[in-house]
Design an enzyme around this catalytic site. Structure first.
Site: not given
Ligand code: SIN
Length: 489
Positions: A4, A6, A36-37, A39, A268, A350, A366
């Site tokens: 990944g 890292a 990852a969506q 940024g 979150r 992670e 992350s």
């Molecule tokens: C998300 O795009 O909702 C996740 C981004 C993240 O986990 O930092």
């Protein structure tokens, strides 16, 4: 070990020291980083400052963070973005050439840079994987898993045993082993993580005697796509809420109204709890993105394509969403240099816990952590030239659970370590796993107990660890015990 973001950054930064990079995945695909969506959070906008980024990280983390690590991360973020750009990452820019900045939960302003909109992880990983593939000091062996760690007579890392796709087990001498093996989501009944995020690196490190930290802090993302089958659920990025989408119930009533001052963009853990409660009361949750401006949709190609595959057009239909395990804040305890308590073992990303995320990771920190801490660790290892000592004995994590035991472990973990927890359910899960020899003897069972025990012991709520049976207050944010930073319990 680990392909990944890292792991790739460690490998690159260690030049010219020779690196053998083992990964399960081939190239960038199949890693959580590539999926990852979100940024990369960086204080690069007008009027922004690393101090504000750090403050938001601390508030989201319920001030359980290591403050020095948080400041270092926030200060290093603009440079991390520049470094990725210098490798060839194309971050999204407006017509005037300035970086486009998105907003996600817990951020007090728009601060997230993207590449290819919601395909940032993919874009950045392509660039890094190409750089590693061209790096003469890195020998990259894909399709390998770590089986055992060899320890020397004085108890430091001296070698690794790995298994390739075709099952061969190869011992290799190594004075320094870096674990960048990712998270634990695949142990749970619903996760945004890929299959490889099964906690095996963490389990092995713990078995070899490395200390764990904050293992009870597990982040549930509120908006995984609920229409997918199976337990690996695609993500519906939080950035959509940053662009104006909101969470609603089946009648279209906003779910976050009155729950938190930041509403849909609350940290979150707060949003996940709200949706979890609604779900436990028999309700369903939807993301209503019909308010997102037409021009903003070009930032969300992954969401559009996922929805289209399920016959949903989010510009006119609501998207069904559900909380799912997304990120492990806890992990192998490491210092600010990535060093674990076991000599020669280092961890990053992670699987590690440096304290940077506290009790709940701030959105888009992350990938950033992978770059900043990965590069710092690689640079530190660059100048170490110790020869590996002879291996005195090998440590593995224990036998693999059979499929029935794995299902049971998943069920117990999901029931006990959700967004809402109680001493009763945690104790019940521990008793069930301990009482089943096939579960308790497996590495998955041992890891499950290592996650459950600190959650049972931590009686007060904090961040993502929320005890419904908490005797005083519900959360600690900004060092003050309050009902979850304005959250209505
Ligand atoms: C998300 O795009 O909702 C996740 C981004 C993240 O986990 O930092």
């Amino acid at each position: 070990m680990g392909g990944g973001i890292a792991g790739l950054c460690v490998a690159l930064a260690a030049a010219p020291r020779p690196v053998v990079l083992f990964s399960r995945s081939r190239g960038a695909e199949g890693t959580a980083s590539a999926m990852a969506q979100g940024g990369i959070a960086a204080a690069v906008g007008p009027g922004d400052d690393a101090v504000f980024h750090a403050a938001d990280t601390l508030v989201a983390g319920a001030c359980h963070n290591h403050v020095g690590a948080v400041l270092d991360l926030a200060l290093a973020a603009p440079d991390a973005v520049q470094w990725l750009a210098s490798l060839g990452a194309h971050f999204d820019c407006a017509d005037d050439g300035r970086l486009c900045l998105g907003r996600e939960g817990g951020h007090d302003r728009a601060r997230i840079v993207h590449a290819g909109g919601d395909a940032t992880g993919h874009a950045v990983m392509q660039v890094l994987a190409a750089a590693v593939a061209n790096a003469p000091h890195v020998h990259w062996l894909a399709g390998h898993t770590l089986q055992a760690i060899g320890l020397s007579a004085d108890g430091r890392v001296a070698g690794v045993r790995v298994r390739g796709d075709v099952g061969q087990v190869a011992p290799l001498a190594a004075a320094d082993l870096v674990l960048a093996t990712g998270g634990i989501g695949a142990l749970f009944g619903a996760t945004t993580n890929p299959e490889g995020a099964d906690g095996s690196g963490l389990a092995l490190a713990l078995a070899a005697g490395a200390e764990g930290r904050d293992l009870e802090f597990i982040q549930w993302h509120p908006t995984a796509f609920a229409s997918s089958s199976g337990r690996h659920l695609p993500l519906i990025t939080e950035a959509l809420r940053g662009a104006g989408a909101s969470l609603v119930d089946e009648q279209g009533v906003p779910l976050m109204q009155g729950t938190h001052p930041l509403g849909d963009l609350a940290p979150r853990d707060v949003v996940a709890r709200r949706l979890w409660r609604h779900r436990r009361a028999g309700g369903q949750s939807w993301l209503d993105a019909r308010t997102v401006e037409e021009t903003a949709w070009r930032q969300f190609p992954s969401v559009l394509s996922l929805c289209a595959q399920h016959g949903i057009d989010p510009r006119s239909d609501r998207i069904p969403v559900t909380p799912a395990v997304h990120f492990h804040m806890g992990g192998i305890a490491v210092g600010q240099q990535g060093e674990s308590s076991l000599a020669g073992l280092h961890a990053v990303g992670e699987v590690a816990c440096s304290g940077v995320h506290g009790a709940n990771r701030l959105a888009s920190n992350s990938l950033l952590e992978g770059v900043v801490c990965g590069r710092a660790l690689g640079a530190r290892l660059r100048s170490r030239g110790e020869r590996p000592a002879p291996v005195r004995h090998w440590v593995d994590a224990g036998p693999e659970a059979d499929s029935e035991s794995r299902e049971h472990i998943t069920m117990h973990l999901t029931a006990a370590l959700g967004p809402l927890r109680s001493g009763e359910s945690l104790a019940a899960a521990m008793a069930a796993i301990t009482g089943g020899p096939a579960m308790a003897g497996s590495w998955q069972g041992r890891l499950a107990l290592a996650l459950l025990a600190p959650a049972l012991a931590r009686k007060r709520s904090r961040g993502a660890h929320y005890r419904v049976d908490s005797t005083s207050g519900h959360n600690i944010r900004q060092g003050i015990e309050t009902p979850a930073y304005g959250e209505i319990a």
